[in-house]
Design a protein around this motif. Structure first.
Motif, mmCIF file in Angstrom:
data_model
loop_
_atom_site.group_PDB
_atom_site.id
_atom_site.type_symbol
_atom_site.label_atom_id
_atom_site.label_comp_id
_atom_site.label_asym_id
_atom_site.label_seq_id
_atom_site.Cartn_x
_atom_site.Cartn_y
_atom_site.Cartn_z
ATOM 1 N N ALA A 1 72.810 33.399 -71.911
ATOM 2 C CA ALA A 1 72.268 33.553 -70.325
ATOM 3 C C ALA A 1 71.896 32.004 -69.815
ATOM 4 O O ALA A 1 72.277 31.362 -70.333
ATOM 5 C CB ALA A 1 70.168 33.611 -70.165
ATOM 6 N N ALA B 1 68.356 24.828 -69.788
ATOM 7 C CA ALA B 1 67.592 24.585 -70.527
ATOM 8 C C ALA B 1 67.599 23.956 -71.749
ATOM 9 O O ALA B 1 66.646 23.584 -71.818
ATOM 10 C CB ALA B 1 65.976 25.930 -69.618
ATOM 11 N N SER B 2 68.430 24.844 -72.428
ATOM 12 C CA SER B 2 68.541 24.155 -73.757
ATOM 13 C C SER B 2 68.963 22.541 -73.502
ATOM 14 O O SER B 2 68.392 22.012 -74.415
ATOM 15 C CB SER B 2 69.172 24.740 -74.546
ATOM 16 N N SER C 1 68.980 32.031 -76.667
ATOM 17 C CA SER C 1 69.066 31.715 -75.350
ATOM 18 C C SER C 1 70.378 32.895 -74.900
ATOM 19 O O SER C 1 70.432 33.567 -74.030
ATOM 20 C CB SER C 1 69.218 30.995 -74.600
ATOM 21 N N SER D 1 68.645 29.731 -69.310
ATOM 22 C CA SER D 1 68.307 29.115 -70.639
ATOM 23 C C SER D 1 69.245 28.483 -71.191
ATOM 24 O O SER D 1 68.940 27.178 -72.112
ATOM 25 C CB SER D 1 68.312 30.083 -71.537
ATOM 26 N N ASP E 1 67.188 27.204 -79.592
ATOM 27 C CA ASP E 1 67.465 27.301 -78.339
ATOM 28 C C ASP E 1 68.588 27.728 -78.097
ATOM 29 O O ASP E 1 67.696 29.240 -77.321
ATOM 30 C CB ASP E 1 66.738 25.885 -77.420
#
Length: 860
Positions: free
Chosen positions: A651, A657-658, A648, A654, A644
């Motif tokens: 970013a 979120a990972s 990403s 991202s 992930d």
């Protein structure tokens, strides 16, 4: 589970060889108190018979009732969690003319003691199935080649698993006389058996806890304990039958054997059902674990006859469970009289076919024939009576999806996951058809019918043959290093690298490469990139699918892994843990410094030990199986996190979120192991603090980078745990929003910290936010909370004592103990401060406040 052929061919029936000497066998069954030793201490007594190399086959092969080893010296050992042995008998005893012995041991309530016998340079061992108690006598299985292999494999499992609770009942049911002869004295075969038993048990547990029935680890532990009782009773029953037979110098009758075996199977299945696990759910898990074991063991370089003997044992156990499950579920779903006998008849044919099978394909064909036979026999009941087809066809969506998944599955986890997904989709497909015919009011009947259709539908190659393809890997070297040689090596036991032949490539102008091989990737593999005198490495395994990045960080990770292989610490410090804590800063500081790498590995090991000890000793009720489940989840989550993060591209949203997904997976794993978010948070803090305390021999920059990395993860966990407890205390959404913002600030501050003091300061600020949130949530008790925190956080409070003990801790156990005592102290003070009566917070609120205050004060 064992079949009649297995029992007839195993050492269980060897008990009947106790000959006329067993006229005294009443003493084996006698549980009256024994006298102690000369000091008056009560001891446990173990009695049995040493048969040595002469009696391996068991009754049913025409062996006589004699054959004991006279004059062998017998001692009793306790098998430790690391696979080593500790002597627990005060002195050795000698066997009599018929090989019998009676020996005392200073233990109480202990399983898995090992009897060791030796004579003239030869040595045999046997595991004692029963729970050995002071003041009682326990019977030991005959001590011979088969029991020796069982004991050696169990010791290997314990050593390699570091406490993972794989039941000896699995070992005993897997190893019979034929297999023991093939394994005796062969380290590679014993290693293969150990790996297969561990893989099977892990896969079975994994499927059980994620099944429709949602079995718990506590239920599995309860079942395994009862299975050991069944194993001990089998030996006692066979001993009693042998005693009766010996009076007339005859063999145990076929009827007696059949009755004993039937009772054993009943007890084994009852162990699972009484723990709350339906036989149908067990059969699903056993089917998956069977397929996993066959798949992962397919390319093992071990004696072909030993491998086939193992597959026979595994298949027979799976067949017995399958037959019992189908029979039970057909009966539970309302099958007419005689309908459930179809499974028994087909099961008998299946076992006969399995015993005659000479190849893996023939074994698979036997299961296909079982499916066809049962499907045909139940067609009228399962289809016509229900008004439609409910049995899975070869072209059903669920079966086709399973087939596709298995064609690309490589690792045990991937194969098990394929079956877990299949069970979900197939059950939905089948249940919809059944419910459409009979409705959903009788959910138990619908569940039983669904399992029956599922179990018989999965058999044979309809689910797809497990394929272990070759290996393909691509990647890129930092710095666009071109013209470098790329190879694959395996890490040997001494930590050195052994380059695999015929697997190599060269980097292109941008440092890119691709490797392909038809061979299965070995365990403990490393990709090696060399150019001139420079060498870079990266850890790889058969699950590595995405392109890898090779550079300084990956090289240091690989070097640490070489060290833990050399030191034999792979169960404590995992590859995934190394990747999680060694970032670019740490790697840059220790690269090229062998001494620093050794120190770094030692710190990681102690931190992991402290974390596990804390979880085991904090009253959470977690077992070592739970620890293993968490470790497995961490490995999967770490692999996904890396993928992930790479996707990403830096970013911020991202990346966040990972990491959020990673920690959610970990919290879910803790919950599945019987814990919760606050236990996860506390254990992460224990890890980070132990890492800071016990990591030595690094530069200040390297240590800060390492500790900061651990605290960043601990802070993420702390946020989830603290927010959950503050919410449970009664906080409103506005309060929780404020605390969440404080958590974001905490994380950012730790990530930016340039000193240990800065990390401590970040926690201090967050501590204040947690206490403020609690005061807002319980505004009527704000003064009590403020005074409590002042006491806990004060100069002589529980927090100060914790920090002092951590500073003085000499090892991981001491560090864990300090945290256990701190938590108990905080809980006691919070409970006492609020008391009870009118106006006091609820018990749930008091508990939430206690846990939130422990979380807020333990950090730093």
């Amino acid at each position: 589970m064992k079949t009649s052929t297995q029992v007839n061919n195993t050492r269980k029936l060897l008990a009947a060889m106790a000959a006329g000497a067993l006229i005294f066998s009443g003493c084996f069954r006698d549980e009256s108190p024994t006298t102690g030793d000369s000091s008056g201490e009560m001891t446990a007594t173990i009695e049995g018979r040493v048969q040595g190399d002469t009696q391996v086959g068991g009754l049913g092969k025409g062996t006589s009732l004699g054959g004991g080893v006279e004059g062998a010296t017998v001692t009793v050992l306790r098998l430790q969690s690391d696979g080593s042995f500790e002597t627990v008998s005060s002195a050795g005893v000698k066997t009599d003319v018929q090989g019998r012995f009676s020996i005392k041991a200073t233990v109480d309530g202990v399983r898995e003691l090992v009897v060791k016998a030796g004579k003239e340079g030869k040595e045999w061992k046997a595991v004692v199935s029963g729970k050995v108690k002071k003041g009682s006598k326990t019977f030991c299985r005959p001590v011979n080649i088969e029991s020796t292999v069982e004991a050696d494999v169990l010791a290997r499992i314990r050593a390699e698993s570091q406490g993972t609770e794989i039941s000896f009942a699995d070992v005993a049911s897997h190893i019979d006389a034929d297999l023991s002869v093939k394994a005796n004295g062969k380290a590679d075969v014993e290693s293969y058996l150990s790996a297969q038993i561990k893989t099977e048990a892990k896969a079975r547990t994994s499927v059980l806890v994620s099944s429709v029935g949602k079995s718990t680890l506590a239920q599995i532990d309860q079942a395994n304990e009862a299975r050991m009782d069944a194993e001990a009773k089998l030996e006692a029953d066979l001993e009693a039958a042998a005693a009766a037979a010996s009076a007339g110098s005859t063999d145990i009758s076929a009827e007696a054997k059949a009755k004993i075996e039937s009772d054993w199977h009943t007890a084994g299945f009852k162990a699972w059902t009484e723990s709350g696990i339906a036989l149908g759910e067990l059969a699903k898990a056993c089917e998956a674990s069977y397929r996993v074991s066959v798949g992962t063991g397919a390319n093992a370089t071990v004696d072909a006859s030993a491998k086939l003997a193992w597959m026979h044992r595994l298949a027979l156990e799976n067949a017995a469970t399958l037959e019992a499950a189908v029979k039970e579920d057909v009966k539970a779903s309302g099958g007419q009289s005689g309908t459930s006998d179809i499974a028994v008849t087909a099961g008998a044919a299946l076992k006969a076919s399995l015993n005659n099978a000479k190849t893996g394909a023939e074994i698979d064909s036997a299961f296909s024939a079982f499916r066809a036979s049962v499907s045909l026999g139940l067609k009228a009941y399962m289809e016509t009576a229900l008004g439609g087809k409910v049995l899975l066809s070869d072209s059903s969506a669920a079966r086709m999806a399973l087939k596709t998944s298995l064609e690309t599955a490589v690792t045990a986890d991937q194969i098990a996951e394929a079956y877990r997904k299949f069970y979900v989709s197939a059950e939905a497909e089948i249940k919809a058809k059944i419910a459409g015919s009979i409705g959903t009011a009788d959910s138990a009947k619908v569940d039983a019918l669904t399992r029956t259709a599922l179990l018989i539908g999965i058999q044979g190659n309809g689910g797809g043959t497990v394929v272990l393809p070759g290996f393909s890997l691509s990647g890129k070297v930092d710095g666009n290093v071109s013209g470098a040689t790329v190879q694959v090596a395996t890490v040997k036991a001494d930590g050195s690298l052994e380059i695999l032949p015929n697997v190599s490539g060269t980097t292109d102008a941008q440092g890119g490469f691709t490797l392909n091989t038809d061979a299965k990737l070995p365990d403990s593999a490393v990709l090696v990139v060399t150019k001139n005198d420079s060498r870079l490495m990266v850890l790889i395994d058969s699950a590595t699918a995405k392109p890898v990045q090779v550079g300084t960080e990956s090289t240091v990770e690989a070097r640490i892994y070489q060290q833990i292989i050399k030191d034999g610490n792979t169960s404590m410090v995992t590859r995934d843990e190394i990747k999680a804590h060694v970032d670019s800063g740490v790697a840059a500081s220790v690269n090229g410094d062998d001494s620093a790498i050794v120190h770094l590995m030692a710190g990681l090991e102690i931190a992991a030990k402290a974390q596990n000890r804390f979880l085991m000793d904090s009253g959470f009720g977690i077992t070592s199986n739970g620890i293993s489940l968490i470790a497995s989840a961490r490995a999967s989550a770490q692999t996904k996190l890396e993928a992930d993060l790479k996707a990403s591209a830096g970013a911020a949203a991202s990346v966040q979120a990972s990491y959020d997904a990673y920690h959610k997976t970990m919290v879910d794993a803790y919950v599945q192991a019987g814990l919760d978010a606050q236990a996860y948070a506390r254990s992460q803090q224990v890890y980070a603090q132990a890492l800071a305390r016990f990591t030595v021999g690094l530069t200040a920059e390297a240590k800060l980078s390492l500790v900061r990395s651990a605290h960043v993860q601990a802070a993420r966990a702390l946020r989830a745990g603290a927010e959950a407890q503050v919410k449970a205390s009664g906080a409103n959404e506005a309060t929780l929003k404020t605390l969440a913002e404080a958590g974001v600030a905490l994380q950012a501050s730790i990530q930016a910290a340039v000193s240990a003091e800065a990390i401590t300061g970040a926690y201090e600020s967050y501590h204040a936010s947690v206490i403020a949130s609690l005061k807002t949530a319980l505004v009527l008790h704000a003064t009590v909370i403020e005074n409590l925190d002042a006491k806990i956080h004060g100069k002589d409070g529980a927090r100060a004592q914790l920090m002092s003990k951590l500073q003085a801790a000499a090892d991981a156990d001491a560090a864990a103990k300090a945290h256990v005592e701190f938590s108990a102290s905080v809980e006691a003070q919070v409970t006492a401060a609020f008391g009870g009566g009118l106006g006091a917070p609820s018990a749930a609120q008091v508990k939430a406040v206690s846990q939130a205050m422990a979380l807020a004060n333990m950090c730093g």
